[in-house]
Write a protein that holds these residues in place. Sequence first.
Motif, PDB file in Angstrom:
ATOM      1  N   GLU B  68       0.845  -1.187   0.000  1.00 58.89           N
ATOM      2  CA  GLU B  68       0.000   0.000   0.000  1.00 58.89           C
ATOM      3  C   GLU B  68       0.878   1.232   0.000  1.00 58.89           C
ATOM      4  OE1 GLU B  68      -4.143   0.848   2.348  1.00 58.89           O
ATOM      5  OE2 GLU B  68      -2.370   0.541   3.558  1.00 58.89           O
ATOM      6  N   ARG B  69       0.365   2.278  -0.625  1.00 59.15           N
ATOM      7  CA  ARG B  69       1.033   3.586  -0.538  1.00 59.15           C
ATOM      8  C   ARG B  69      -0.013   4.514   0.059  1.00 59.15           C
ATOM      9  NH1 ARG B  69       5.353   6.547  -1.905  1.00 59.15           N
ATOM     10  NH2 ARG B  69       5.113   8.347  -3.262  1.00 59.15           N
ATOM     11  N   PRO B  70      -0.148   4.504   1.386  1.00 57.93           N
ATOM     12  CA  PRO B  70      -1.326   5.106   2.013  1.00 57.93           C
ATOM     13  C   PRO B  70      -1.402   6.627   1.937  1.00 57.93           C
ATOM     14  CG  PRO B  70       0.240   4.344   3.662  1.00 57.93           C
ATOM     15  CD  PRO B  70       0.757   3.890   2.356  1.00 57.93           C
ATOM     16  N   ASP B  71      -0.248   7.285   1.867  1.00 59.93           N
ATOM     17  CA  ASP B  71      -0.309   8.737   2.015  1.00 59.93           C
ATOM     18  C   ASP B  71       0.617   9.479   1.069  1.00 59.93           C
ATOM     19  OD1 ASP B  71       1.719   8.576   5.059  1.00 59.93           O
ATOM     20  OD2 ASP B  71       2.149   8.085   2.972  1.00 59.93           O
ATOM     21  N   GLY B  72       1.049   8.861   0.000  1.00 54.08           N
ATOM     22  CA  GLY B  72       1.891   9.551  -0.965  1.00 54.08           C
ATOM     23  C   GLY B  72       3.355   9.613  -0.598  1.00 54.08           C
ATOM     24  N   SER B  73       3.693   9.191   0.630  1.00 53.70           N
ATOM     25  CA  SER B  73       5.121   9.165   0.955  1.00 53.70           C
ATOM     26  C   SER B  73       5.561   7.789   1.437  1.00 53.70           C
ATOM     27  CB  SER B  73       5.479  10.238   1.986  1.00 53.70           C
ATOM     28  OG  SER B  73       4.812   9.997   3.197  1.00 53.70           O
TER      29      SER B  73
END
Lengths: 115, 113
Positions: B68-73
């Motif tokens: 997952e790439r939950p928050d762009g970072s």
Amino acid sequence: AQKVTQAQTEISVVEKEDVTLDCVYETRDTTYYLFWYKQPPSGELVFLIRRNSFDEQNEISGRYSWNFQKSTSSFNFTITASQVVDSAVYFCALTGRNRDDKIIFGKGTRLHILP
Amino acid sequence: EPEVTQTPSHQVTQMGQEVILRCVPISNHLYFYWYRQILGQKVEFLVSFYNNEISEKSEIFDDQFSVERPDGSNFTLKIRSTKLEDSAMYFCASGRGGNQPQHFGDGTRLSIL
């Protein structure tokens, strides 16, 4: 399928000797990239070199040199005047030309430099 | 020079528990990867991720794994119900794609008890 073979599982040499680590690869791609990584006992992967398939020039960086021979699908790595700090596992690796291509690693060669 | 960072450096978990390994890729990179290295063995590809979806996954990456790439970072690897054989070093990598090299983090050593 892509494959990297490092036939030497483990090598021991005495400090100051030269040592060559062998790497043979297989790929159907005409454009590909070859790498060497060093993994010291601390476990991280240290990038050493990347070479693309169109550049067969040998490269030297200090005590390290690399011999890329497309005719034999080999990309060998030589350490000159080895030092104890060179003791590590060395991985040869290959990736294709696509943007998100995974890296295929060889099984690695464990190099022991004896004082 | 920017680098890929992974946390924690060492994770110890009981068998059957869920574990999340975290990675912060280099900020302008678009391609993200997880690799695994069982002790004494070679580094093996697990999964690649681009444009918020999996590009490719290996046969190792079964239903127990997810990314997952939950928050762009952050870029995370989750193992839902860990097994003893999941004990390994897990490396995150990121790249800009094209002919640019992947950059590896220092790895997370996962020990399953």
